[in-house]
Design a protein around this motif. Sequence first.
Motif, mmCIF file in Angstrom:
data_model
loop_
_atom_site.group_PDB
_atom_site.id
_atom_site.type_symbol
_atom_site.label_atom_id
_atom_site.label_comp_id
_atom_site.label_asym_id
_atom_site.label_seq_id
_atom_site.Cartn_x
_atom_site.Cartn_y
_atom_site.Cartn_z
ATOM 1 N N TYR A 165 0.631 -1.227 -0.169
ATOM 2 C CA TYR A 165 0.001 -0.065 0.040
ATOM 3 C C TYR A 165 0.784 1.254 0.100
ATOM 4 O O TYR A 165 0.716 2.194 -0.771
ATOM 5 N N ALA A 166 1.905 1.251 0.869
ATOM 6 C CA ALA A 166 2.872 2.473 0.836
ATOM 7 C C ALA A 166 3.413 2.625 -0.420
ATOM 8 O O ALA A 166 3.738 3.907 -0.755
ATOM 9 N N PHE A 167 4.283 1.598 -0.975
ATOM 10 C CA PHE A 167 4.770 1.743 -2.234
ATOM 11 C C PHE A 167 3.848 2.291 -3.455
ATOM 12 O O PHE A 167 4.057 3.062 -4.133
ATOM 13 N N ALA A 168 2.371 1.720 -3.339
ATOM 14 C CA ALA A 168 1.608 2.034 -4.602
ATOM 15 C C ALA A 168 1.173 3.557 -4.275
ATOM 16 O O ALA A 168 1.158 4.400 -5.360
ATOM 17 N N ALA A 169 0.772 3.933 -2.993
ATOM 18 C CA ALA A 169 0.471 5.194 -2.868
ATOM 19 C C ALA A 169 1.598 6.149 -2.889
ATOM 20 O O ALA A 169 1.344 7.294 -3.509
ATOM 21 N N GLY A 170 2.845 6.028 -2.604
ATOM 22 C CA GLY A 170 3.919 6.840 -2.747
ATOM 23 C C GLY A 170 4.361 6.923 -4.253
ATOM 24 O O GLY A 170 4.519 8.180 -4.650
ATOM 25 N N GLY A 171 4.072 5.964 -5.009
ATOM 26 C CA GLY A 171 4.232 6.064 -6.274
ATOM 27 C C GLY A 171 3.199 6.950 -7.044
ATOM 28 O O GLY A 171 3.504 7.632 -8.032
#
Length: 204
Positions: A165-171
């Motif tokens: 979730y963090a990587f997806a939202a950060g991207g």
Amino acid sequence: MPETAALFSYIAACILIVVVPGPSVTVIVANSMRHGARAGLLNVAGTQLGLALMIGVLACGLSAVVSAMASVFDILRLLGAAYLVWLGIRMWRSDGSLGTGESTPAAGNSFVLQGFVVIWSNPKALLFFGAFIPQFIDPAGGAVAQTVFLGAIFMAVATVFDSLYAFAAGGAGARLTRARVRLAERISGTFLIGGGLWLAFARR
């Protein structure tokens, strides 16, 4: 240790539980969009610290004490909810500096603290563990060791999916144009406010 079939069933159940977004995920997504994936991963670290403490409490057999202190944990839940709403309002009032490079990132330890506070603002998670994990414990084995083992598996599953979730939202946040920065901040703020209201009105 649990039998292989029971262990696989437990892992499958953990995945189903973790993939459904809750208050912790709302915080991870909001901070990742606002400050980048690193902020979300620090939130994950905080939630894992909170989960580790919960597993320790459960392993020590203190879930009965937690049940007896329901009113205290209700206060904790409401304080955590108010904290999330406050963070969300701050993000709604942001001036869009994320897209200009003028924003000063919050200290890393504050993101860890946010994750820890959010997980402990949801005391029903501890009560859930107290009802969920014992179903997969082999009565012939040591209950404490199995509780820690099963708790560690849940933490590992949560780390993987929360980090995604963090990587997806950060991207997504990194690809925002200046014109859409304010919208992203308001979406993130809405996530935080929604997570706070979720906690405030959740039934134990």
